[in-house]
Design a protein around this motif. Structure first.
Motif, PDB file in Angstrom:
ATOM      1  N   ALA A  43      17.408   1.432 -15.780  1.00  0.00           N
ATOM      2  CA  ALA A  43      16.316   1.654 -16.726  1.00  0.00           C
ATOM      3  C   ALA A  43      15.260   2.019 -15.407  1.00  0.00           C
ATOM      4  O   ALA A  43      14.592   3.083 -16.568  1.00  0.00           O
ATOM      5  CB  ALA A  43      15.166   0.555 -17.104  1.00  0.00           C
ATOM      6  N   GLN A  44      15.119   2.256 -14.664  1.00  0.00           N
ATOM      7  CA  GLN A  44      13.936   2.746 -13.324  1.00  0.00           C
ATOM      8  C   GLN A  44      14.607   3.407 -12.638  1.00  0.00           C
ATOM      9  O   GLN A  44      13.886   4.955 -11.966  1.00  0.00           O
ATOM     10  CB  GLN A  44      12.891   2.147 -13.103  1.00  0.00           C
ATOM     11  CG  GLN A  44      12.146   1.090 -13.920  1.00  0.00           C
ATOM     12  CD  GLN A  44      11.458   1.897 -14.962  1.00  0.00           C
ATOM     13  OE1 GLN A  44      10.698   3.244 -13.956  1.00  0.00           O
ATOM     14  NE2 GLN A  44      11.037   1.210 -15.983  1.00  0.00           N
ATOM     15  N   PHE A  45      15.607   3.946 -12.452  1.00  0.00           N
ATOM     16  CA  PHE A  45      16.383   4.351 -11.468  1.00  0.00           C
ATOM     17  C   PHE A  45      17.247   5.721 -12.204  1.00  0.00           C
ATOM     18  O   PHE A  45      18.093   5.301 -12.864  1.00  0.00           O
ATOM     19  CB  PHE A  45      16.888   3.963 -10.330  1.00  0.00           C
ATOM     20  CG  PHE A  45      15.862   2.709  -9.600  1.00  0.00           C
ATOM     21  CD1 PHE A  45      15.081   2.418  -9.925  1.00  0.00           C
ATOM     22  CD2 PHE A  45      17.354   1.629  -9.151  1.00  0.00           C
ATOM     23  CE1 PHE A  45      14.549   1.729  -8.738  1.00  0.00           C
ATOM     24  CE2 PHE A  45      16.491   0.689  -8.073  1.00  0.00           C
ATOM     25  CZ  PHE A  45      14.998   0.424  -8.498  1.00  0.00           C
TER      26      PHE A  45
ATOM     27  N   ARG B  61      17.701  -4.095 -20.581  1.00  0.00           N
ATOM     28  CA  ARG B  61      17.375  -2.385 -20.554  1.00  0.00           C
ATOM     29  C   ARG B  61      16.604  -1.723 -20.951  1.00  0.00           C
ATOM     30  O   ARG B  61      15.594  -0.664 -20.460  1.00  0.00           O
ATOM     31  CB  ARG B  61      18.518  -1.914 -20.080  1.00  0.00           C
ATOM     32  CG  ARG B  61      18.517   0.296 -20.141  1.00  0.00           C
ATOM     33  CD  ARG B  61      20.054   0.292 -19.170  1.00  0.00           C
ATOM     34  NE  ARG B  61      19.460   1.596 -19.765  1.00  0.00           N
ATOM     35  CZ  ARG B  61      19.266   2.679 -20.891  1.00  0.00           C
ATOM     36  NH1 ARG B  61      19.610   2.337 -22.175  1.00  0.00           N
ATOM     37  NH2 ARG B  61      18.842   3.579 -20.062  1.00  0.00           N
ATOM     38  N   SER B  62      16.523  -1.691 -21.785  1.00  0.00           N
ATOM     39  CA  SER B  62      16.006  -0.976 -23.518  1.00  0.00           C
ATOM     40  C   SER B  62      14.395  -1.084 -23.544  1.00  0.00           C
ATOM     41  O   SER B  62      13.478  -0.846 -23.753  1.00  0.00           O
ATOM     42  CB  SER B  62      16.400  -1.704 -24.860  1.00  0.00           C
ATOM     43  OG  SER B  62      16.132  -2.945 -25.429  1.00  0.00           O
ATOM     44  N   PHE B  63      13.922  -2.733 -22.977  1.00  0.00           N
ATOM     45  CA  PHE B  63      12.727  -3.482 -22.982  1.00  0.00           C
ATOM     46  C   PHE B  63      12.398  -2.985 -21.603  1.00  0.00           C
ATOM     47  O   PHE B  63      11.117  -2.342 -21.455  1.00  0.00           O
ATOM     48  CB  PHE B  63      13.013  -4.597 -22.245  1.00  0.00           C
ATOM     49  CG  PHE B  63      11.442  -5.375 -22.718  1.00  0.00           C
ATOM     50  CD1 PHE B  63      10.343  -5.479 -24.122  1.00  0.00           C
ATOM     51  CD2 PHE B  63      10.360  -5.629 -22.248  1.00  0.00           C
ATOM     52  CE1 PHE B  63       9.154  -6.326 -24.481  1.00  0.00           C
ATOM     53  CE2 PHE B  63       9.055  -6.098 -22.156  1.00  0.00           C
ATOM     54  CZ  PHE B  63       8.588  -6.832 -22.886  1.00  0.00           C
ATOM     55  N   MET B  64      12.843  -2.352 -20.269  1.00  0.00           N
ATOM     56  CA  MET B  64      12.422  -1.962 -19.000  1.00  0.00           C
ATOM     57  C   MET B  64      12.236  -0.603 -19.046  1.00  0.00           C
ATOM     58  O   MET B  64      11.274   0.432 -18.100  1.00  0.00           O
ATOM     59  CB  MET B  64      12.879  -2.407 -18.006  1.00  0.00           C
ATOM     60  CG  MET B  64      12.904  -3.674 -17.853  1.00  0.00           C
ATOM     61  SD  MET B  64      14.579  -4.188 -16.034  1.00  0.00           S
ATOM     62  CE  MET B  64      13.784  -6.445 -15.888  1.00  0.00           C
TER      63      MET B  64
ATOM     64  N   VAL C 219      26.095   1.957 -20.017  1.00  0.00           N
ATOM     65  CA  VAL C 219      26.037   0.737 -20.391  1.00  0.00           C
ATOM     66  C   VAL C 219      27.085   1.175 -21.519  1.00  0.00           C
ATOM     67  O   VAL C 219      27.089  -0.213 -22.560  1.00  0.00           O
ATOM     68  CB  VAL C 219      24.626   1.526 -20.802  1.00  0.00           C
ATOM     69  CG1 VAL C 219      24.056   0.629 -22.357  1.00  0.00           C
ATOM     70  CG2 VAL C 219      23.610   1.579 -19.589  1.00  0.00           C
ATOM     71  N   PHE C 220      27.365   1.643 -22.076  1.00  0.00           N
ATOM     72  CA  PHE C 220      28.592   2.275 -22.856  1.00  0.00           C
ATOM     73  C   PHE C 220      29.951   1.469 -23.017  1.00  0.00           C
ATOM     74  O   PHE C 220      30.415   0.518 -22.918  1.00  0.00           O
ATOM     75  CB  PHE C 220      28.961   3.556 -23.279  1.00  0.00           C
ATOM     76  CG  PHE C 220      29.777   3.221 -24.208  1.00  0.00           C
ATOM     77  CD1 PHE C 220      29.516   3.416 -25.746  1.00  0.00           C
ATOM     78  CD2 PHE C 220      31.490   3.577 -23.729  1.00  0.00           C
ATOM     79  CE1 PHE C 220      30.755   3.112 -26.835  1.00  0.00           C
ATOM     80  CE2 PHE C 220      31.911   3.617 -24.775  1.00  0.00           C
ATOM     81  CZ  PHE C 220      31.889   3.681 -25.821  1.00  0.00           C
ATOM     82  N   GLY C 221      30.336   1.339 -21.277  1.00  0.00           N
ATOM     83  CA  GLY C 221      31.101   0.758 -21.195  1.00  0.00           C
ATOM     84  C   GLY C 221      30.579  -1.303 -21.118  1.00  0.00           C
ATOM     85  O   GLY C 221      32.010  -1.772 -21.114  1.00  0.00           O
TER      86      GLY C 221
END
Length: 280
Positions: A101-103, A163-166, A112-114
């Protein structure tokens, strides 16, 4: 003589749609009927499966007493395994979600898709592959081995959810913490995780439910009765008590209580955790 006109209905007041409400109630009743029949059968342990009354005339708790006596240890095993799976899942998923999310890493979308693709692999394929590895590592018939396997069910979902939240956490907040002298680990623990509480609770709850309801790993990775979760216990219980469906249904009711209680207690966090990443 002055005439009066009827007052206009208040603007913006929603109209009651009784038809929609009735359909919703009907669908809810259909969905809850198996649960009701399970409880109804559990309260009539002396009746056959086809002889159960639609409404129990008396509350007979002997089925629950028998189920608790014979399946209580398996309930504790499932609780220990599920809680351990939650700890392992969050320990791996939270740092991974924060990094994605941040890097600014290359191939983030591909990763993410994998991660999503891994949830499409049939469980029996993973269980067979894990069994060979577990034999070499000595993890067959162990609590930790089952915790690790069950955690793998929730890690992909937890990574995508957190991840979607961060991603929605303002970069300025993280930079402010770093300017105050906090390193990446301290920033992650003291700033990011508290701000992601709803997502953490949601991911942890779903990980618990995955582990609590697991049957494939429990059946494949255990060859003895040393580690027997409640799902495997009920499966074997049916074979041994096929004529006592009251005790079988009582065991099923007992196994559903922890998940139901957690869902009720954490429902507000679930709603905030699922929608939090898409609001900002």
């Amino acid at each position: 003589m002055a005439t009066t006109t009827p007052a206009a209905p208040a603007a913006g007041k929603p109209k009651r749609r009784w038809g929609t409400t009735a359909v919703g109630i009907l669908i809810l009743c259909v969905m809850l009927f198996p649960l009701y029949w399970m409880v109804d059968t559990a309260l009539q342990p002396q009746s056959g499966l086809l002889e159960v009354d639609a409404v129990p005339h008396s509350l007979d708790l002997s089925g629950f007493s028998s189920a608790l006596k014979e399946q209580g240890g398996h309930l504790l095993t499932s609780l220990a395994v599920a809680l351990g799976a939650v700890v392992i899942c969050l320990a791996f998923a939270a740092p991974a979600a924060y990094g994605l999310a941040q890097f600014r890493l290359r191939g983030t979308r591909t990763v993410v898709f994998g991660t999503l693709i891994t949830q499409m692999v049939p469980g029996i394929v993973i269980a067979n592959a894990l069994y060979s590895a577990y034999v070499d590592l000595g993890l067959v018939n162990s609590y930790f081995g089952l915790m690790l396997a069950d955690a793998s069910l929730g890690i992909p979902f937890a990574i995508v959810l957190m991840r979607s939240f961060m991603v929605a956490i303002p970069r300025e907040v993280i930079e402010a913490a770093e300017m105050d002298g906090a390193g990446r680990l301290r920033t992650f623990v003291q700033v990011v995780l508290p701000m992601s509480r709803n997502a953490l609770i949601t991911a942890g709850l779903f990980s618990f439910l995955y582990a609590w309801s697991d049957f494939m790993f429990a059946l494949t990775l255990n060859t003895t009765d040393d580690v027997k979760p409640i799902t495997l216990g009920i499966y074997q219980y049916i074979g041994a008590h096929v004529g006592d469906w009251g005790s079988v249904m009582a065991a099923s009711v007992l196994s559903a209580i922890p998940a139901a209680v957690l869902l009720v207690l954490a429902q507000k966090y679930i709603a905030a955790g699922i929608s939090g990443g898409s609001v900002k």
